[in-house]
Design an enzyme around this catalytic site. Sequence first.
Site, PDB file in Angstrom:
ATOM      1  N   CYS A  80      -1.935  -5.352   0.103  1.00 47.70           N
ATOM      2  CA  CYS A  80      -1.453  -6.584  -0.540  1.00 47.70           C
ATOM      3  C   CYS A  80      -2.572  -7.636  -0.558  1.00 47.70           C
ATOM      4  CB  CYS A  80      -0.173  -7.100   0.104  1.00 47.70           C
ATOM      5  SG  CYS A  80       0.617  -8.362  -0.917  1.00 47.70           S
ATOM      6  N   HIS A 177       3.215  -2.880  -1.228  1.00 50.93           N
ATOM      7  CA  HIS A 177       3.508  -2.797   0.198  1.00 50.93           C
ATOM      8  C   HIS A 177       3.947  -1.374   0.540  1.00 50.93           C
ATOM      9  CE1 HIS A 177       3.285  -7.033   1.395  1.00 50.93           C
ATOM     10  NE2 HIS A 177       3.664  -7.297   0.154  1.00 50.93           N
ATOM     11  N   GLU A 179       4.489  -0.163   3.323  1.00 50.84           N
ATOM     12  CA  GLU A 179       5.449  -0.202   4.442  1.00 50.84           C
ATOM     13  C   GLU A 179       6.858  -0.550   3.980  1.00 50.84           C
ATOM     14  OE1 GLU A 179       3.411  -2.522   3.617  1.00 50.84           O
ATOM     15  OE2 GLU A 179       4.274  -4.495   4.030  1.00 50.84           O
TER      16      GLU A 179
END
Lengths: 196, 490
Positions: A80, A177, A179
Site C-alpha cells: 500500500c 492490501h 492482508e
Amino acid sequence: MQVTLIDSPVANTANIARALRTAGADLHITREAEAIRTAEKLVLPGVGSFAAAMRWLIDMRIDAAIRDAVDAGAALLGICVGHQLLFEASSEMGMTRGLGLVPGEVRIFEGRLPVPQIGWNRVAARGPLFAGVEDAVFYFVNSYAATHALHEIASADYGGAFTAAVQKDRVFGVQFHPEKSSAAGLRVLRNYIQWT
Amino acid sequence: MDVIPSLDLLGGRVVRLTHGDFATVKTYGEPEVVLDSLGVPDGSRLHVVDLEASRSGRPVETGIVEQLAKRDLVVQIGGGIRTVDDARRWFDCGAARVVVGTVAAESPALLEELADTFGAARIVPAVDIRDGVIRVAGWQREAGATLAEVFARFEALQIPEALVTDISHDGVLRGPSFALYRMLAEKTKTRIIASGGVSTVNDTVSLSRHRNISGCVIGKALLERRIDLRDARARVSVPNAIPERVIPCLDVRDGRVVKGVNFTNIRDAGDPVECARRYEEEGADEIVILDISATDANRETALKTVRRVAGSLFIPLTVGGGVRTIEDFRALLRAGADRVAINTAAIRDPELIAACAREFGVQAVVLSCDAKRDGDRWLATVRSGKELTGIDAVEWCRRAEQLGAGEILLTSVDRDGTNSGFEIDLLRAVTSVLRIGVIASGGAGRLEHFLDAIECGGARAVLAASLFHDHVLTVGDVKAFLAGEGIPVR
C-alpha cells in the site's frame, strides 16, 4: 523462511504480521536500522500519509538502511503506502520524495469515481508474485497510485488504468492490501516469502 | 454501449410531453442550444422524434435534421414514417437512420421494402411493450403480431438493432425495465437500444452490463439535469471489473451472534468467530458486526468480540453499535476493525463524522442510516429504528458524504426482517445523489432481491443477516447468481 517486517507506526503492522505468519513467514518485527540493513527479506507496510511515512523512515535512518539492504541483495516488498514509497516521488502535499527504488511517481486518481478507492478490484497480473492466484481480485484503499509504471507487473482500472504492483529485480510493491484480500492475498504473501 | 441523447421536436423546439399528451407540452428551447447545454459532442449519435410528423404522418422538422447532420451528428429520426418516400425524405436531409414504429410491428412488407431500399442497418424498428405485449398507434392498441414474431422478422431481414421501450417505465424516472431486456436476450439475437425510465448514471452502468444492449436513449433525465452525459459516457466506457460486494452481517449481543425479527424474540445463532470464518470461506467480501448490546457497561465484551473476529479474518471488517465518541471509534479500530459505522451519535452530533474522517481517514468512516418511510419521503431513525427523528434520510446521507463519510450503510427499517426485498425506491433516492458507495440493507429474502438492489437500486454492496445464518442461502449462492446475471463479483 525469515522475513523482517519494518515496524512503522504509520502502518497496520499487526494485521500484516498475522497474514505473513499465516503465509508461512518466520517473522522478525523491528525498528532498528541495523537489523534492517542486514536483513535478507524485508516487508515495508504503510497506510495513510506518504509524507508522514517517509518522514518516519528518514528520522529513523531506515531509508538508508533499506537502500543498503537492497544494494546488498535483499528482497523487499512494499505494501500500500509502503509500495508508493518505493517510487521516486508522490504528488501528495506538493511533491514529496520517495525511496526512489523503482522509477515513476505516485499521483492522485483523476477519474470520475469517488476517491479514495475503497474496495475490491480486479487486476491483470503476471510474474512470480502472482503465481497460482486463481482469481486476481484484491482489496484496495487508496487515493494515490502510479500509472503505467516502468516495472509494472499488475494493473487495474479505477476510472483509468493504474499500477497495482511492480517488480524491479528483487524489489516488489503491491498497491493493494494482501492482508485483507483473503486467499488471493495470502497466496501473494506466500509467493514472496518463498521467492528466491 | 452507446449513450444516446433523445430530443423530441415540436414547432422547431425541443419539448417533452407527459404520456404522449400534446396538452402537456414543456419547452426546453432551440435544438442546437439545448445540445450545447447538454454537452453533446460532434460525432454523437442522436435520437430525434418529430412529434408533429407522428401526429400528421408527414415529415415536418426536416430543416432541423439538416442542421444537425451538418454538425456531424449521427441522427436517427422517427415520427410517423409510413412510406418509403417518408424515409427517403429524411435520408435526403442527412439522417443516418430512420426509426419506424407502427410499421415495424404491423407492416412486414413495408419493413422489408425499407430494408431492401436503404439497407437493413439504416432501419431502426421501435417496439413499445406493455406487460410483454407490443402496443401500436400511440400505445392505444395491441399489435396484431406477437413479440416473438416481430423479432423473428427483424432477424430475417438482418436488422441489427431495435429500439425497445417499456411503456410502463417511460418518463417516470424509476429505472429501466431490466427484466424485459433480460427476457429479450433469451428470445432474440437482435441488439437492443433501451428506452424509457433511464434516470440515473447507475441505470446506464447497469444497462451496459447486459450483453444484448447496444445503446440507451435518454431524454427527460438529461433535460432535467439528473444525468450528466459526459459522466454517463465515462462510466459506461470503463471496464466492468470492479466487483460488487456481498456482506454478511453479524448481530452480536454479549459476545454471541443473535437473530430475531426487529430485535424481538432474539435467538442465539452461534459464535461470531466461527460464523465470520465460515462466511469468508464462502466468499464474503467483508463482514459487518453490529453489536446491539454495546453500552458503556459491556463495552469491553464488545471489544473482545471484535478482537477475536478481526484476528481470524483476512477480509475487511466493519463494526458498529454504540459508538458515541472519537475514543470509541479509535478503540474499535485498535481492536482490529477496518471501518467503523456511526449512527445515533452522528445524528446528535454530525461533527463526529468530520472529526473521525480527519483523525482516521475517510475510508474508515461508515455512516449507518436506518430510514423509515414517512409518506413520500424517508426519515432517519435512531436506537435501531425505534425512535423517529425529523431528519430527511436522503438529505442526511448527502450531508454525511460532505462531512467525510466514506460509505453509507442504508437500512430500510420497514423492510428489515421481512424477507420481502430491499426498498428500491429508497436506494435509488440515495444512490442517485451520492458519489460514495451505498450498502443496501434490510429485506433480503431471495436471490433476485440482491440483483435488484445493485442493478436498479444502485447499491455497491448488499448485506443480509438471517438469510445467511439460517442457511437459506449461502454467500456463494448469491455471488454465483449475480455473476450469472452479468454483475461483476469477486
